[in-house]
Design an enzyme around this catalytic site. Structure first.
Site, PDB file in Angstrom:
ATOM      1  N   SER A 131       0.821  -1.196   0.000  1.00 20.19           N
ATOM      2  CA  SER A 131       0.000   0.000   0.000  1.00 20.19           C
ATOM      3  C   SER A 131       0.850   1.240   0.000  1.00 20.19           C
ATOM      4  CB  SER A 131      -0.904   0.006   1.227  1.00 20.19           C
ATOM      5  OG  SER A 131      -0.145   0.331   2.372  1.00 20.19           O
ATOM      6  N   LYS A 132       0.175   2.333  -0.300  1.00 22.64           N
ATOM      7  CA  LYS A 132       0.873   3.597  -0.353  1.00 22.64           C
ATOM      8  C   LYS A 132       1.472   3.925   1.006  1.00 22.64           C
ATOM      9  CE  LYS A 132      -2.494   4.704  -3.786  1.00 22.64           C
ATOM     10  NZ  LYS A 132      -3.171   5.642  -4.620  1.00 22.64           N
ATOM     11  N   ARG A 133       0.856   3.410   2.011  1.00 18.02           N
ATOM     12  CA  ARG A 133       1.342   3.667   3.357  1.00 18.02           C
ATOM     13  C   ARG A 133       2.776   3.159   3.540  1.00 18.02           C
ATOM     14  NH1 ARG A 133      -2.395   0.721   5.937  1.00 18.02           N
ATOM     15  NH2 ARG A 133      -3.950   1.465   4.489  1.00 18.02           N
TER      16      ARG A 133
END
Length: 499
Positions: A258-260
């Site tokens: 994920s972008k996280r």
RNA sequence: GCCCCCAUCGUCUAGGGGACCAGGACGUAGCCCUUUCAAGGCUAAGACCGGGGUUCGAAUCCCCGUGGGGGCACCA
């Protein structure tokens, strides 16, 4: 064989709220491949109905990433097409009309419940360990009553009136039919109180209106898949072919990519974005090859694919429904393969920006001579700079201890360098074989192995223990500079021994 | 907590009842080639989540566990 497939209309419909990462890239690639393969169209649509999260820079990054990967779209916000506009924020009236049609058909209703009440209902349900869902308070409001409340200015949303009985069967070509009890499906909001549609409505309406034949999307949509099928049924539309792509997992296989993760500071964390991969020296050809294989395979023995190979070989049936962890060492491998697959002139062109970035003045003509020497030695474009900078630097600075030959003293090394210098001064560099033979004879004479002698010369001339082939390198650098560097090395060795 | 999906070497996968003491790729180790490093070639270690069925026969079909993942917003 593939000729008889009917042209597909396939869409990539990102929400411009963030960066373009490899998960998006994979979906877009499959969309593109299938569209091109069937002689159909690849459509780009921007799902920008959430004005809170909209990011104008994101839109530009999507365009650039797609172009970098070579996935050119046939219809889209920037180029238009027969079903324009392709930006959802410009299609509000269309969604409003369809929402009203759903209400008229008895498949949707106005809901006046406040967010506060919704939150309370949800909380109570959770305390009772029940699934959090809308309790249906406004579901049975009469049309006239709803109209009256709306006219009085009361805020409302439009919800889907999910059937309370029966079941819905959802078909995904990669899985068995998914059958769900309608009673377990929530009355989802279709239109927000600000009049903006939610994905569930907007995407279904657009896919139908834009005549999308195959919907390839992430499997995070599986939970709301039944709703989507119900909307199609309520509107009496034919459904597209549904394909839910597996999720991409972190390299560890724990959790989805994920972008996280990009902010977590891990070494390979930032490499999840396409444009970062470009900065790191990866080829679009390699990235395409790499992501194509995450959840798709062709056969037992083929993994190297150029775009055209992929277009020829891609099939939806070979897509896998199970999650796949990304493997960066495999990207390195593919990058090396594609670097070697590339025409040398092309490689040279792509290398230039990387030298510029490091402020190494790489003369294109010189670089063209160097490229063949490093082509099979680099895995990423940026490695070329470290490997070949010595060709361009006016001075190299080798540490004295590095100049000492294997199992030799500084004095012996200096002597070898001196003899090499004097020998090379008499030779024509362009005759590689002559130079090599002469050097080998010298090694014999000095009772050194060829490796020992070449090792000393390598460090003296390139400043590196590891370098492209020595003779070829010397040839490119030129006799004058080679002799000069040898003199410096001899001086250093002499000084090194002195104390 | 509830719902859904998935399940073969460390990772990506082939396999869709007998062709499998499970094949390929990356990575790892070793060898060959070799002026270094690569590239290339060869070799090795390495997996069918568990338990029940069905069947003459299961990695392949069914069920139950377990594990992993996803989702449960007026985000997409």
């Amino acid at each position: 064989m593939g000729l008889k497939s009917t042209p597909a209309r396939v869409r990539f419909a990102p929400s411009p709220t963030g960066r373009f990462h490899i998960g998006s890239a994979r979906t877009a690639l499959y969309d593109y491949l299938y569209a091109i393969k069937t002689g159909g169209q690849f459509i780009l649509r921007l799902e920008d109905t959430d004005q809170q999260r909209f990011d104008p820079e994101s839109e530009e990054e999507y365009y650039e990433s797609l172009r970098w990967l070579g996935l050119q779209w046939d219809e889209g916000p920037d180029i238009g097409g027969p079903h324009a506009p392709y930006r959802q924020s410009e299609r509000m009236q269309i969604y409003q009309n369809h929402a009203e049609e759903l209400i008229e058909r008895g498949h949707a209703y106005y809901c006046f419940c406040s967010p506060a009440r919704l939150a309370q209902v949800r909380q109570e349900q959770q305390q009772r360990k029940q699934p959090p869902r809308y309790d249906g308070l406004c579901r049975s409001l009469s049309m006239s009553e709803a109209q009256a409340r709306r006219n009085s200015g009361e805020s409302s949303v439009i919800r889907f009136k999910t059937p309370r009985e029966g079941s819905t069967t959802c078909l995904d070509i990669l899985r068995d039919p998914i059958v769900v009890d309608n009673a377990t499906v929530d009355d989802y909001i279709l239109v927000k109180s600000n009049g903006m549609p939610v994905y569930h409505l907007a995407a279904m309406v657009d896919d139908h209106l834009m005549e999308i034949t195959h919907v390839l999307r992430g499997s995070e949509w599986l939970p709301t898949f039944p709703l989507h099928v119900m909307i199609y049924q309520a509107l009496e539309w034919d459904q597209p072919i549904w394909v839910h792509l597996s999720v991409l997992l972190n390299p560890s296989g724990k959790g989805k990519l994920s972008k996280r993760d990009s902010a977590s500071g891990k070494s390979d964390a930032k490499a999840i974005f396409a444009l970062d991969l470009r900065e790191l020296g990866y080829l679009p050809e390699a990235v395409v090859n790499w992501i194509s294989l995450m959840g798709w395979s062709f056969d037992d023995h083929t993994e190297f694919f150029r775009m055209q190979d992929l277009i020829d070989k891609f099939t939806l049936e070979k897509l896998s429904p199970s999650p796949a962890a990304v493997n960066y060492s495999k990207l390195d491998h593919f990058n090396g393969l594609h670097i070697r697959d590339m025409a040398t002139e092309e490689l040279t062109k792509r290398l230039i920006p990387f030298f510029e970035k490091e402020n190494v003045e790489s003369e294109p003509k010189l670089l063209a001579e160097i490229t063949p020497l490093i082509q099979e030695r680099i895995r990423t474009l940026d490695e070329a700079v470290n490997m070949a900078a010595f060709f361009f630097k006016p001075e190299i600075d080798a540490a004295p201890q590095e100049l000492v030959g294997k199992n030799l003293t500084p004095g012996e090394s200096a002597q070898a360098a001196r003899r090499s210098h004097d020998l090379l001064a008499t030779l024509d560099f362009f005759e590689l074989e002559t130079v090599e033979n002469a050097l080998r004879n010298l090694a014999d004479e000095l009772a050194l192995s060829a490796g020992q002698l070449f090792g000393i010369l390598r460090v003296a001339i390139t400043g590196q223990r590891i370098s492209p082939p020595l003779l070829e390198s010397m040839n490119i650098i030129g006799k004058e500079v080679v002799l000069h560097r040898l003199e410096l090395a001899i001086a250093k060795l002499d000084a090194f021994e002195a104390p």
